[in-house]
Design a protein around this motif. Structure first.
Motif, PDB file in Angstrom:
ATOM      1  N   GLY A 164       0.789  -1.222   0.000  1.00 59.70           N
ATOM      2  CA  GLY A 164       0.000   0.000   0.000  1.00 59.70           C
ATOM      3  C   GLY A 164       0.823   1.274   0.000  1.00 59.70           C
ATOM      4  O   GLY A 164       2.014   1.280  -0.326  1.00 59.70           O
ATOM      5  N   LEU A 165       0.196   2.361   0.431  1.00 56.52           N
ATOM      6  CA  LEU A 165       0.772   3.704   0.299  1.00 56.52           C
ATOM      7  C   LEU A 165       1.692   4.116   1.433  1.00 56.52           C
ATOM      8  O   LEU A 165       2.486   5.039   1.269  1.00 56.52           O
ATOM      9  CB  LEU A 165      -0.361   4.737   0.215  1.00 56.52           C
ATOM     10  CG  LEU A 165      -1.241   4.725  -1.031  1.00 56.52           C
ATOM     11  CD1 LEU A 165      -2.441   5.649  -0.816  1.00 56.52           C
ATOM     12  CD2 LEU A 165      -0.444   5.166  -2.253  1.00 56.52           C
ATOM     13  N   PHE A 166       1.601   3.488   2.595  1.00 57.15           N
ATOM     14  CA  PHE A 166       2.118   4.129   3.803  1.00 57.15           C
ATOM     15  C   PHE A 166       3.273   3.401   4.483  1.00 57.15           C
ATOM     16  O   PHE A 166       3.463   3.520   5.681  1.00 57.15           O
ATOM     17  CB  PHE A 166       0.968   4.302   4.807  1.00 57.15           C
ATOM     18  CG  PHE A 166      -0.185   5.080   4.244  1.00 57.15           C
ATOM     19  CD1 PHE A 166      -0.052   6.425   3.974  1.00 57.15           C
ATOM     20  CD2 PHE A 166      -1.386   4.462   3.945  1.00 57.15           C
ATOM     21  CE1 PHE A 166      -1.104   7.155   3.439  1.00 57.15           C
ATOM     22  CE2 PHE A 166      -2.443   5.174   3.421  1.00 57.15           C
ATOM     23  CZ  PHE A 166      -2.305   6.533   3.162  1.00 57.15           C
ATOM     24  N   TRP A 167       4.086   2.657   3.712  1.00 54.91           N
ATOM     25  CA  TRP A 167       5.172   1.881   4.322  1.00 54.91           C
ATOM     26  C   TRP A 167       6.168   2.746   5.076  1.00 54.91           C
ATOM     27  O   TRP A 167       6.753   2.314   6.065  1.00 54.91           O
ATOM     28  CB  TRP A 167       5.899   1.081   3.244  1.00 54.91           C
ATOM     29  CG  TRP A 167       5.081  -0.051   2.723  1.00 54.91           C
ATOM     30  CD1 TRP A 167       4.446  -0.120   1.515  1.00 54.91           C
ATOM     31  CD2 TRP A 167       4.758  -1.257   3.407  1.00 54.91           C
ATOM     32  NE1 TRP A 167       3.764  -1.312   1.409  1.00 54.91           N
ATOM     33  CE2 TRP A 167       3.940  -2.029   2.551  1.00 54.91           C
ATOM     34  CE3 TRP A 167       5.094  -1.766   4.661  1.00 54.91           C
ATOM     35  CZ2 TRP A 167       3.453  -3.281   2.901  1.00 54.91           C
ATOM     36  CZ3 TRP A 167       4.606  -3.015   5.011  1.00 54.91           C
ATOM     37  CH2 TRP A 167       3.794  -3.757   4.144  1.00 54.91           C
TER      38      TRP A 167
ATOM     39  N   PHE B 103       2.187  15.116   2.765  1.00 60.02           N
ATOM     40  CA  PHE B 103       1.702  14.810   1.429  1.00 60.02           C
ATOM     41  C   PHE B 103       2.271  15.827   0.450  1.00 60.02           C
ATOM     42  O   PHE B 103       1.594  16.769   0.022  1.00 60.02           O
ATOM     43  CB  PHE B 103       0.172  14.798   1.399  1.00 60.02           C
ATOM     44  CG  PHE B 103      -0.413  13.519   1.898  1.00 60.02           C
ATOM     45  CD1 PHE B 103      -0.348  12.364   1.132  1.00 60.02           C
ATOM     46  CD2 PHE B 103      -1.012  13.451   3.142  1.00 60.02           C
ATOM     47  CE1 PHE B 103      -0.886  11.167   1.579  1.00 60.02           C
ATOM     48  CE2 PHE B 103      -1.545  12.269   3.613  1.00 60.02           C
ATOM     49  CZ  PHE B 103      -1.480  11.118   2.823  1.00 60.02           C
ATOM     50  N   VAL B 104       3.541  15.636   0.108  1.00 58.89           N
ATOM     51  CA  VAL B 104       4.222  16.476  -0.872  1.00 58.89           C
ATOM     52  C   VAL B 104       4.942  15.551  -1.850  1.00 58.89           C
ATOM     53  O   VAL B 104       5.152  14.374  -1.579  1.00 58.89           O
ATOM     54  CB  VAL B 104       5.240  17.426  -0.201  1.00 58.89           C
ATOM     55  CG1 VAL B 104       4.538  18.396   0.749  1.00 58.89           C
ATOM     56  CG2 VAL B 104       6.318  16.639   0.560  1.00 58.89           C
ATOM     57  N   GLY B 105       5.318  16.086  -2.997  1.00 57.87           N
ATOM     58  CA  GLY B 105       6.073  15.306  -3.968  1.00 57.87           C
ATOM     59  C   GLY B 105       5.310  14.081  -4.460  1.00 57.87           C
ATOM     60  O   GLY B 105       4.092  14.123  -4.675  1.00 57.87           O
ATOM     61  N   PRO B 106       5.998  12.938  -4.636  1.00 56.75           N
ATOM     62  CA  PRO B 106       5.353  11.734  -5.153  1.00 56.75           C
ATOM     63  C   PRO B 106       4.174  11.255  -4.302  1.00 56.75           C
ATOM     64  O   PRO B 106       3.179  10.765  -4.850  1.00 56.75           O
ATOM     65  CB  PRO B 106       6.485  10.697  -5.155  1.00 56.75           C
ATOM     66  CG  PRO B 106       7.726  11.503  -5.303  1.00 56.75           C
ATOM     67  CD  PRO B 106       7.476  12.759  -4.526  1.00 56.75           C
ATOM     68  N   ALA B 107       4.258  11.390  -2.965  1.00 64.01           N
ATOM     69  CA  ALA B 107       3.147  10.958  -2.109  1.00 64.01           C
ATOM     70  C   ALA B 107       1.888  11.758  -2.431  1.00 64.01           C
ATOM     71  O   ALA B 107       0.781  11.205  -2.491  1.00 64.01           O
ATOM     72  CB  ALA B 107       3.523  11.128  -0.639  1.00 64.01           C
ATOM     73  N   TYR B 108       2.034  13.054  -2.650  1.00 66.55           N
ATOM     74  CA  TYR B 108       0.893  13.904  -3.009  1.00 66.55           C
ATOM     75  C   TYR B 108       0.339  13.508  -4.370  1.00 66.55           C
ATOM     76  O   TYR B 108      -0.881  13.417  -4.553  1.00 66.55           O
ATOM     77  CB  TYR B 108       1.305  15.368  -3.022  1.00 66.55           C
ATOM     78  CG  TYR B 108       0.271  16.265  -3.668  1.00 66.55           C
ATOM     79  CD1 TYR B 108      -0.880  16.628  -2.975  1.00 66.55           C
ATOM     80  CD2 TYR B 108       0.434  16.707  -4.978  1.00 66.55           C
ATOM     81  CE1 TYR B 108      -1.847  17.429  -3.567  1.00 66.55           C
ATOM     82  CE2 TYR B 108      -0.525  17.507  -5.580  1.00 66.55           C
ATOM     83  CZ  TYR B 108      -1.660  17.862  -4.876  1.00 66.55           C
ATOM     84  OH  TYR B 108      -2.611  18.642  -5.469  1.00 66.55           O
TER      85      TYR B 108
END
Length: 260
Positions: free
Chosen positions: A76-79, A85-90
Protein backbone atom coordinates in the motif's frame (compact mmCIF):
# COMPACT_ATOMS: atom_id res chain seq x y z
CA UNK A 1 -10.20 9.26 -19.53
CA UNK A 2 -12.86 6.86 -18.20
CA UNK A 3 -14.27 8.03 -14.86
CA UNK A 4 -14.41 5.64 -11.93
CA UNK A 5 -17.91 4.77 -10.90
CA UNK A 6 -19.43 4.79 -14.38
CA UNK A 7 -22.10 2.12 -14.73
CA UNK A 8 -23.55 -0.06 -12.01
CA UNK A 9 -21.91 -2.06 -9.28
CA UNK A 10 -21.03 -1.96 -5.58
CA UNK A 11 -19.35 1.03 -3.97
CA UNK A 12 -15.80 0.93 -2.60
CA UNK A 13 -16.84 0.40 0.99
CA UNK A 14 -19.03 -2.55 0.07
CA UNK A 15 -16.11 -4.14 -1.78
CA UNK A 16 -13.81 -3.40 1.16
CA UNK A 17 -16.18 -4.96 3.71
CA UNK A 18 -16.32 -8.15 1.64
CA UNK A 19 -12.54 -8.22 1.24
CA UNK A 20 -11.96 -7.63 4.97
CA UNK A 21 -14.14 -10.63 5.76
CA UNK A 22 -12.75 -12.86 3.01
CA UNK A 23 -9.14 -12.16 4.06
CA UNK A 24 -9.86 -12.12 7.82
CA UNK A 25 -8.00 -8.82 8.00
CA UNK A 26 -8.91 -8.03 11.62
CA UNK A 27 -7.24 -11.21 12.91
CA UNK A 28 -3.83 -10.85 11.28
CA UNK A 29 -1.24 -8.54 12.81
CA UNK A 30 1.04 -6.83 10.29
CA UNK A 31 3.70 -4.14 10.07
CA UNK A 32 2.52 -0.94 11.79
CA UNK A 33 2.14 0.99 8.53
CA UNK A 34 0.76 -1.80 6.34
CA UNK A 35 -2.75 -0.45 7.07
CA UNK A 36 -4.56 -3.42 5.57
CA UNK A 37 -7.98 -2.53 4.23
CA UNK A 38 -9.43 0.46 2.45
CA UNK A 39 -6.68 3.11 2.41
CA UNK A 40 -8.39 5.62 0.14
CA UNK A 41 -12.15 5.79 -0.36
CA UNK A 42 -13.64 6.04 -3.83
CA UNK A 43 -16.81 7.55 -5.17
CA UNK A 44 -19.58 6.04 -7.22
CA UNK A 45 -20.13 2.46 -8.32
CA UNK A 46 -17.31 -0.02 -8.96
CA UNK A 47 -17.79 -1.45 -12.44
CA UNK A 48 -14.20 -2.69 -12.75
CA UNK A 49 -11.74 -3.88 -10.10
CA UNK A 50 -8.06 -3.26 -10.72
CA UNK A 51 -5.14 -5.11 -9.15
CA UNK A 52 -1.42 -4.47 -8.85
CA UNK A 53 1.39 -5.63 -6.61
CA UNK A 54 2.46 -2.09 -5.68
CA UNK A 55 0.58 1.17 -5.09
CA UNK A 56 2.89 3.34 -7.20
CA UNK A 57 2.17 6.18 -9.58
CA UNK A 58 2.36 3.90 -12.62
CA UNK A 59 -0.22 1.39 -11.39
CA UNK A 60 -2.54 4.10 -10.07
CA UNK A 61 -2.42 5.91 -13.42
CA UNK A 62 -3.04 2.71 -15.40
CA UNK A 63 -5.97 1.70 -13.22
CA UNK A 64 -7.52 5.17 -13.29
CA UNK A 65 -7.14 5.38 -17.08
CA UNK A 66 -8.85 1.97 -17.34
CA UNK A 67 -11.86 3.22 -15.38
CA UNK A 68 -11.33 1.05 -12.31
CA UNK A 69 -13.49 1.99 -9.34
CA UNK A 70 -11.06 0.42 -6.88
CA UNK A 71 -7.45 -0.74 -7.08
CA UNK A 72 -6.37 -3.72 -4.95
CA UNK A 73 -2.67 -3.84 -4.05
CA UNK A 74 -0.34 -5.97 -1.98
CA UNK A 75 1.97 -3.10 -1.00
CA UNK A 76 0.00 0.00 0.00
CA UNK A 77 0.77 3.70 0.30
CA UNK A 78 2.12 4.13 3.80
CA UNK A 79 5.17 1.88 4.32
CA UNK A 80 7.38 4.82 5.29
CA UNK A 81 5.11 5.90 8.13
CA UNK A 82 3.76 9.39 8.73
CA UNK A 83 5.05 11.99 6.28
CA UNK A 84 3.81 15.15 4.56
CA UNK A 85 1.70 14.81 1.43
CA UNK A 86 4.22 16.48 -0.87
CA UNK A 87 6.07 15.31 -3.97
CA UNK A 88 5.35 11.73 -5.15
CA UNK A 89 3.15 10.96 -2.11
CA UNK A 90 0.89 13.90 -3.01
CA UNK A 91 0.77 12.99 -6.70
CA UNK A 92 -0.32 9.41 -5.97
CA UNK A 93 -3.13 10.56 -3.68
CA UNK A 94 -4.10 13.41 -6.00
CA UNK A 95 -4.68 11.01 -8.88
CA UNK A 96 -6.70 8.67 -6.68
CA UNK A 97 -8.94 11.47 -5.41
CA UNK A 98 -9.37 13.21 -8.76
CA UNK A 99 -10.21 9.95 -10.54
CA UNK A 100 -12.61 8.89 -7.79
CA UNK A 101 -10.85 5.53 -7.53
CA UNK A 102 -10.45 3.79 -4.18
CA UNK A 103 -7.37 1.91 -3.00
CA UNK A 104 -7.42 -1.29 -0.94
CA UNK A 105 -4.27 -2.90 0.46
CA UNK A 106 -3.79 -6.51 1.61
CA UNK A 107 -0.32 -7.49 2.80
CA UNK A 108 0.11 -10.39 5.28
CA UNK A 109 -3.58 -11.34 5.10
CA UNK A 110 -3.03 -12.05 1.41
CA UNK A 111 0.32 -13.81 1.88
CA UNK A 112 -1.17 -16.17 4.43
CA UNK A 113 -4.57 -16.88 2.85
CA UNK A 114 -5.10 -20.62 2.53
CA UNK A 115 -7.04 -20.41 -0.73
CA UNK A 116 -5.69 -17.58 -2.89
CA UNK A 117 -2.62 -16.45 -0.94
CA UNK A 118 0.73 -15.73 -2.58
CA UNK A 119 2.36 -18.73 -0.94
CA UNK A 120 -0.19 -21.45 -1.71
CA UNK A 121 -0.55 -20.30 -5.32
CA UNK A 122 3.21 -20.17 -5.87
CA UNK A 123 3.54 -23.64 -4.33
CA UNK A 124 0.92 -24.94 -6.76
CA UNK A 125 2.75 -23.39 -9.72
CA UNK A 126 5.99 -25.05 -8.58
CA UNK A 127 4.37 -28.46 -8.20
CA UNK A 128 4.64 -28.74 -4.42
CA UNK A 129 2.62 -31.62 -2.95
CA UNK A 130 1.27 -32.25 0.56
CA UNK A 131 1.37 -28.53 1.31
CA UNK A 132 1.29 -27.51 4.98
CA UNK A 133 1.51 -24.14 6.75
CA UNK A 134 5.02 -22.96 7.60
CA UNK A 135 6.58 -20.05 9.41
CA UNK A 136 5.51 -17.51 12.00
CA UNK A 137 5.66 -13.72 12.00
CA UNK A 138 4.24 -11.30 14.57
CA UNK A 139 2.31 -14.13 16.14
CA UNK A 140 0.79 -15.22 12.84
CA UNK A 141 1.43 -18.92 12.26
CA UNK A 142 1.47 -20.28 8.74
CA UNK A 143 2.51 -17.18 6.81
CA UNK A 144 4.29 -19.49 4.36
CA UNK A 145 4.02 -23.09 3.20
CA UNK A 146 6.15 -26.22 3.11
CA UNK A 147 5.71 -29.41 1.14
CA UNK A 148 7.16 -32.21 -0.95
CA UNK A 149 8.80 -31.95 -4.35
CA UNK A 150 10.90 -34.31 -6.44
CA UNK A 151 13.11 -32.33 -8.76
CA UNK A 152 16.61 -31.04 -9.19
CA UNK A 153 17.75 -27.70 -7.87
CA UNK A 154 18.40 -26.57 -11.43
CA UNK A 155 14.92 -27.62 -12.62
CA UNK A 156 13.26 -25.90 -9.67
CA UNK A 157 15.13 -22.67 -10.36
CA UNK A 158 14.16 -22.85 -14.03
CA UNK A 159 10.51 -23.31 -13.11
CA UNK A 160 10.72 -20.40 -10.67
CA UNK A 161 12.11 -18.22 -13.48
CA UNK A 162 9.10 -19.01 -15.66
CA UNK A 163 6.56 -18.38 -12.89
CA UNK A 164 8.20 -15.31 -11.35
CA UNK A 165 9.44 -13.66 -14.52
CA UNK A 166 13.14 -13.30 -13.75
CA UNK A 167 16.19 -15.50 -13.32
CA UNK A 168 16.48 -16.34 -9.63
CA UNK A 169 19.63 -16.03 -7.54
CA UNK A 170 20.44 -19.49 -6.19
CA UNK A 171 22.54 -20.22 -3.11
CA UNK A 172 23.54 -23.87 -3.56
CA UNK A 173 23.97 -24.73 0.10
CA UNK A 174 21.90 -27.92 0.07
CA UNK A 175 21.48 -31.05 -2.04
CA UNK A 176 21.19 -30.99 -5.82
CA UNK A 177 18.06 -33.15 -5.57
CA UNK A 178 15.26 -31.24 -3.86
CA UNK A 179 12.68 -33.15 -1.81
CA UNK A 180 11.20 -30.64 0.63
CA UNK A 181 10.60 -27.01 -0.22
CA UNK A 182 9.57 -24.14 2.07
CA UNK A 183 8.17 -20.94 0.58
CA UNK A 184 7.61 -17.49 2.04
CA UNK A 185 7.05 -14.88 -0.65
CA UNK A 186 8.51 -11.38 -0.56
CA UNK A 187 11.45 -10.39 1.62
CA UNK A 188 11.78 -13.39 3.93
CA UNK A 189 15.53 -14.01 3.84
CA UNK A 190 15.50 -13.91 7.65
CA UNK A 191 13.55 -17.20 7.71
CA UNK A 192 16.26 -19.48 6.30
CA UNK A 193 17.04 -21.05 9.66
CA UNK A 194 13.34 -21.63 10.33
CA UNK A 195 13.05 -23.44 7.00
CA UNK A 196 16.04 -25.65 7.78
CA UNK A 197 14.66 -26.41 11.25
CA UNK A 198 11.33 -27.40 9.68
CA UNK A 199 13.12 -29.99 7.55
CA UNK A 200 13.29 -28.18 4.24
CA UNK A 201 16.33 -28.79 2.08
CA UNK A 202 15.41 -25.77 -0.07
CA UNK A 203 13.86 -22.40 0.78
CA UNK A 204 12.34 -20.05 -1.79
CA UNK A 205 11.59 -16.40 -1.14
CA UNK A 206 11.88 -13.10 -2.96
CA UNK A 207 15.02 -11.54 -1.55
CA UNK A 208 17.43 -11.52 1.37
CA UNK A 209 20.45 -9.78 2.86
CA UNK A 210 24.11 -10.34 2.00
CA UNK A 211 24.86 -12.42 5.09
CA UNK A 212 22.21 -14.99 4.20
CA UNK A 213 24.62 -16.57 1.70
CA UNK A 214 26.86 -17.75 4.50
CA UNK A 215 23.89 -18.70 6.67
CA UNK A 216 22.51 -20.97 3.95
CA UNK A 217 25.88 -22.57 3.25
CA UNK A 218 26.50 -23.25 6.93
CA UNK A 219 23.00 -24.66 7.50
CA UNK A 220 23.25 -26.89 4.42
CA UNK A 221 20.10 -25.56 2.71
CA UNK A 222 19.48 -24.30 -0.82
CA UNK A 223 18.02 -20.80 -1.07
CA UNK A 224 16.31 -19.49 -4.18
CA UNK A 225 15.75 -15.74 -4.36
CA UNK A 226 13.12 -15.43 -7.09
CA UNK A 227 12.37 -11.71 -6.72
CA UNK A 228 10.23 -9.79 -4.26
CA UNK A 229 7.91 -8.56 -6.98
CA UNK A 230 7.87 -11.82 -8.93
CA UNK A 231 6.86 -13.94 -5.95
CA UNK A 232 3.98 -11.62 -5.06
CA UNK A 233 1.82 -11.24 -8.16
CA UNK A 234 -0.27 -14.42 -8.01
CA UNK A 235 -2.26 -13.61 -4.89
CA UNK A 236 -3.40 -10.13 -5.86
CA UNK A 237 -4.40 -11.37 -9.31
CA UNK A 238 -6.49 -14.11 -7.73
CA UNK A 239 -8.01 -11.74 -5.18
CA UNK A 240 -9.21 -9.34 -7.88
CA UNK A 241 -10.67 -12.22 -9.87
CA UNK A 242 -12.48 -13.61 -6.83
CA UNK A 243 -13.89 -10.20 -5.84
CA UNK A 244 -14.97 -9.45 -9.41
CA UNK A 245 -16.77 -12.79 -9.63
CA UNK A 246 -18.51 -12.14 -6.33
CA UNK A 247 -19.78 -8.70 -7.38
CA UNK A 248 -20.33 -9.51 -11.04
CA UNK A 249 -17.95 -6.86 -12.39
CA UNK A 250 -14.84 -6.75 -14.59
CA UNK A 251 -11.26 -6.98 -13.35
CA UNK A 252 -7.76 -6.25 -14.67
CA UNK A 253 -4.17 -6.69 -13.47
CA UNK A 254 -1.58 -3.96 -14.04
CA UNK A 255 1.90 -5.42 -14.26
CA UNK A 256 4.82 -3.11 -13.38
CA UNK A 257 7.72 -5.49 -12.61
CA UNK A 258 10.67 -4.03 -10.73
CA UNK A 259 13.18 -6.79 -11.44
CA UNK A 260 13.88 -6.91 -7.70
Amino acid sequence: MPESGAGSGPNCREVAVWLDDFLDVARIEDYPFALNGLQVDGRGAVARIGAATDACQATIDLAADAGCGILLVHHGLFWGGLRPFVGPAYERCRRLVESGMGLYSAHLPLDAHSGIGNNVLLAAELGVADVEPFGSFKGNDGIGVIGAVDTSRRELAARAEVVCGRAPFVIAGGPERVSRLAIVTGGAGSMIEAAATAGADTFLTGEGNHHTYHEAMELGINVIYAGHYGTETLGIRALAKRAAEHFGVEHAFFDIPTGL
